[in-house]
Write an enzyme that holds these catalytic residues in place. Sequence first.
Site, PDB file in Angstrom:
ATOM      1  NE  ARG A 234      -1.752  -2.107   3.380  1.00 41.83           N
ATOM      2  CZ  ARG A 234      -2.331  -2.632   4.170  1.00 41.83           C
ATOM      3  NH1 ARG A 234      -3.765  -1.853   4.733  1.00 41.83           N
ATOM      4  NH2 ARG A 234      -1.911  -3.463   4.884  1.00 41.83           N
TER       5      ARG A 234
ATOM      6  CD  GLN B  87       7.317 -15.409   5.827  1.00 42.52           C
ATOM      7  OE1 GLN B  87       7.596 -13.797   6.240  1.00 42.52           O
ATOM      8  NE2 GLN B  87       6.295 -15.464   6.324  1.00 42.52           N
TER       9      GLN B  87
ATOM     10  CB  THR C 126       1.378 -12.741  10.727  1.00 45.10           C
ATOM     11  OG1 THR C 126       0.029 -12.995  11.172  1.00 45.10           O
ATOM     12  CG2 THR C 126       1.563 -10.754  10.417  1.00 45.10           C
TER      13      THR C 126
ATOM     14  CB  SER D  11       4.596  -5.436  13.625  1.00 45.27           C
ATOM     15  OG  SER D  11       3.980  -6.350  13.535  1.00 45.27           O
TER      16      SER D  11
ATOM     17  NE  ARG E 221      32.096  20.399   0.600  1.00 46.31           N
ATOM     18  CZ  ARG E 221      32.282  19.933  -0.344  1.00 46.31           C
ATOM     19  NH1 ARG E 221      32.899  21.824  -0.749  1.00 46.31           N
ATOM     20  NH2 ARG E 221      32.993  18.702  -0.892  1.00 46.31           N
TER      21      ARG E 221
ATOM     22  CE  LYS F 180      37.924  18.490   1.115  1.00 48.65           C
ATOM     23  NZ  LYS F 180      38.086  17.883  -0.454  1.00 48.65           N
TER      24      LYS F 180
HETATM   25  C1  UD1 Z   1      -1.093  -7.654  11.681  1.00 44.12           C
HETATM   26  C2  UD1 Z   1      -2.544  -8.811  12.389  1.00 44.12           C
HETATM   27  C3  UD1 Z   1      -3.868  -7.326  12.805  1.00 44.12           C
HETATM   28  C4  UD1 Z   1      -3.586  -6.618  14.046  1.00 44.12           C
HETATM   29  C5  UD1 Z   1      -2.850  -5.642  13.339  1.00 44.12           C
HETATM   30  C6  UD1 Z   1      -2.095  -4.068  13.746  1.00 44.12           C
HETATM   31  C7  UD1 Z   1      -2.084 -10.270  11.426  1.00 44.12           C
HETATM   32  C8  UD1 Z   1      -3.099 -11.660  10.589  1.00 44.12           C
HETATM   33  N1  UD1 Z   1      -3.013  -9.654  11.405  1.00 44.12           N
HETATM   34  O1  UD1 Z   1      -2.082  -7.129  10.622  1.00 44.12           O
HETATM   35  O2  UD1 Z   1      -5.065  -8.969  13.750  1.00 44.12           O
HETATM   36  O3  UD1 Z   1      -4.369  -5.810  13.833  1.00 44.12           O
HETATM   37  O4  UD1 Z   1      -0.986  -6.581  12.686  1.00 44.12           O
HETATM   38  O5  UD1 Z   1      -1.077  -3.297  12.785  1.00 44.12           O
HETATM   39  O6  UD1 Z   1      -1.185 -10.591  11.826  1.00 44.12           O
HETATM   40  N2  UD1 Z   1       4.667  -9.889   7.305  1.00 44.12           N
HETATM   41  C9  UD1 Z   1       6.164 -10.630   7.129  1.00 44.12           C
HETATM   42  N3  UD1 Z   1       5.526 -11.791   6.761  1.00 44.12           N
HETATM   43  C10 UD1 Z   1       5.007 -12.073   6.402  1.00 44.12           C
HETATM   44  C11 UD1 Z   1       3.446 -11.059   6.271  1.00 44.12           C
HETATM   45  C12 UD1 Z   1       3.576  -9.943   7.597  1.00 44.12           C
HETATM   46  O7  UD1 Z   1       7.206 -11.052   8.123  1.00 44.12           O
HETATM   47  O8  UD1 Z   1       4.216 -12.914   5.965  1.00 44.12           O
HETATM   48  C13 UD1 Z   1       5.112  -8.600   8.468  1.00 44.12           C
HETATM   49  C14 UD1 Z   1       5.153  -7.587   7.671  1.00 44.12           C
HETATM   50  O9  UD1 Z   1       6.402  -6.855   6.864  1.00 44.12           O
HETATM   51  C15 UD1 Z   1       5.463  -6.414   9.115  1.00 44.12           C
HETATM   52  C16 UD1 Z   1       3.800  -7.872   9.601  1.00 44.12           C
HETATM   53  O10 UD1 Z   1       4.923  -8.686   9.442  1.00 44.12           O
HETATM   54  O11 UD1 Z   1       6.010  -5.726   9.734  1.00 44.12           O
HETATM   55  C17 UD1 Z   1       2.587  -6.832  10.152  1.00 44.12           C
HETATM   56  O12 UD1 Z   1       1.700  -7.329   8.991  1.00 44.12           O
HETATM   57  P1  UD1 Z   1       0.470  -6.757   8.027  1.00 44.12           P
HETATM   58  O13 UD1 Z   1       0.426  -7.367   6.920  1.00 44.12           O
HETATM   59  O14 UD1 Z   1       1.520  -5.441   8.034  1.00 44.12           O
HETATM   60  O15 UD1 Z   1      -0.628  -7.275   9.275  1.00 44.12           O
HETATM   61  P2  UD1 Z   1      -1.762  -6.319   9.258  1.00 44.12           P
HETATM   62  O16 UD1 Z   1      -2.690  -6.715   8.018  1.00 44.12           O
HETATM   63  O17 UD1 Z   1      -1.185  -4.979   9.685  1.00 44.12           O
END
Ligand code: UD1
Length: 477
Positions: free
Chosen positions: A29, A88, A94, A115, A350, A368
Amino acid sequence: MSTNGTPMASPAPSTRLAVVIMAAGKGTRLKSARAKVLHEIGGKTLLGHVIAAASKLVSPTSIFVVVGHQAERVRAAFATSGVHFVEQTEQRGTGHAVQCAREAVAGFDNVMVLSGDAPLIRPETLRNVWQFHQEHKAAMTLVSAEPAHPTGYGRIIRKSGQSAEVTGIVEQKMLTPEQESIPEVNMGLYVFRTDPLLRYLSKLSTNNPHGEFYLTDMAHVLHQAGERVAAYIAPDAAELLGANTLKEMAELDAHLRKNTAEKLMAQGVTIYKPETCVIDTDVEVAADAVIEPYVQLLGTTKIGTASRIRSYTVIENCKLGEDVLVRQSCVLADSTVANGVRIGPFAHLRPGSELGPDVHIGNFVETKKAKVGRGSKANHLTYLGDAEVGEGSNIGAGVITCNYDGVRKHTTKIGNRSFVGSDSTLVAPVTIGDDAYVAAGSCITKDVEAGALALGRAQQVDKPGWVAERRAKDVSK
Ligand code: UD1
Ligand code: MG
């Protein structure tokens, strides 16, 4: 020890707690070519903020960053941080991100999951959640809050009745119409006991609108298995906010910078119109310093007590001493400035400039890799590049060190108490001795010995009456 020198809650090597930071997602996004966790707020990447907070709780060697999208760039950005990385390769949600860290965390008793895109998290909050998890002897502790706009977050499902046990988390896309009105949301920060986590992690399914493994489903899975799922209610929901769009990123940036400015003001720094200043998270300013409107203080900049930074100045990665005055519209980068120095307006330091105590660098002066000794002055229109100036010397208006011969850079050395007259060019490599004088308008190509006067210019010739003769000629034509 953590970076600020305070003892850590769990000293390394500890097997009590590992931290997994999920940072493999693309951040679709944002519509940006750069991985989401490498976007910056407050002058630091999102992931950098999260690692810094987690490093106050555990040793960096107990931190495992899950990387996927632009993995190499993310690894490179944190190569010296001491954290470990887990791949990954395909981002399947997640839950899958944590599955990828299975082996990494197997030797720890508990696992905190963060996160990489929620950078406002404070170390105190991590500590509180960790303590809550231990006190409640929970298999899973999640953090919940009631933000003003819950849309988009997973909602917390509780049993009706007094116990109000958490029985699950439902993601936005799977909410029933009744569940949409649930104000309590999942903030995306968890602690698990490793045993039940690893035992039930494989129970996650992809039976959801995204076809992903949701870590959030662990709440339901563990509850069904008779394990305790506890919710820590966050006192400040704003701290757990993430950024999914560049608009949200700007909001987080503003929030963080406001906090930074308020922290500095609480420490005795005067900031006029703080909403117009751009101050990075790691900047340090001592008490009684004054920051005027529209100043930018960036990177690792440190400013000493009673210094004043006037409007429209930008300072990046510099160390300024006490009682320094930087006047309007100066640009300073990667330089050090001792006590009592006066700079600007419109000066440019600088990288590699080192100004000694009480030095004056005036308008339209550029330095500099220039080392300028105590009390020396270059007040107007000068370029000092690859230069060493001693103490108490005066560099006249418009003096230029010619440091570049088209191929290489060369050094100009100017001694103590020397005087370089205005509009002189010093062709490096060249040395001007102590107590030497260079006449104004000289082009100096040879060393000047101590105490000497050097004249490097054509001699002045006066022709009395020349103008009248010339005019008479013009009239007679
Ligand atoms: C997630 C939660 C949601 C919560 C929200 C809070 C899940 C399914 N949902 O949603 O309940 O309200 O956070 O902000 O967990 N990531 C990975 N690998 C993946 C997918 C994601 O490393 O395969 C990482 C992303 O880079 C990110 C974090 O996990 O840093 C969270 O993922 P994101 O897709 O932002 O989850 P949300 O939709 O925010
Ligand atoms: Mg998110």
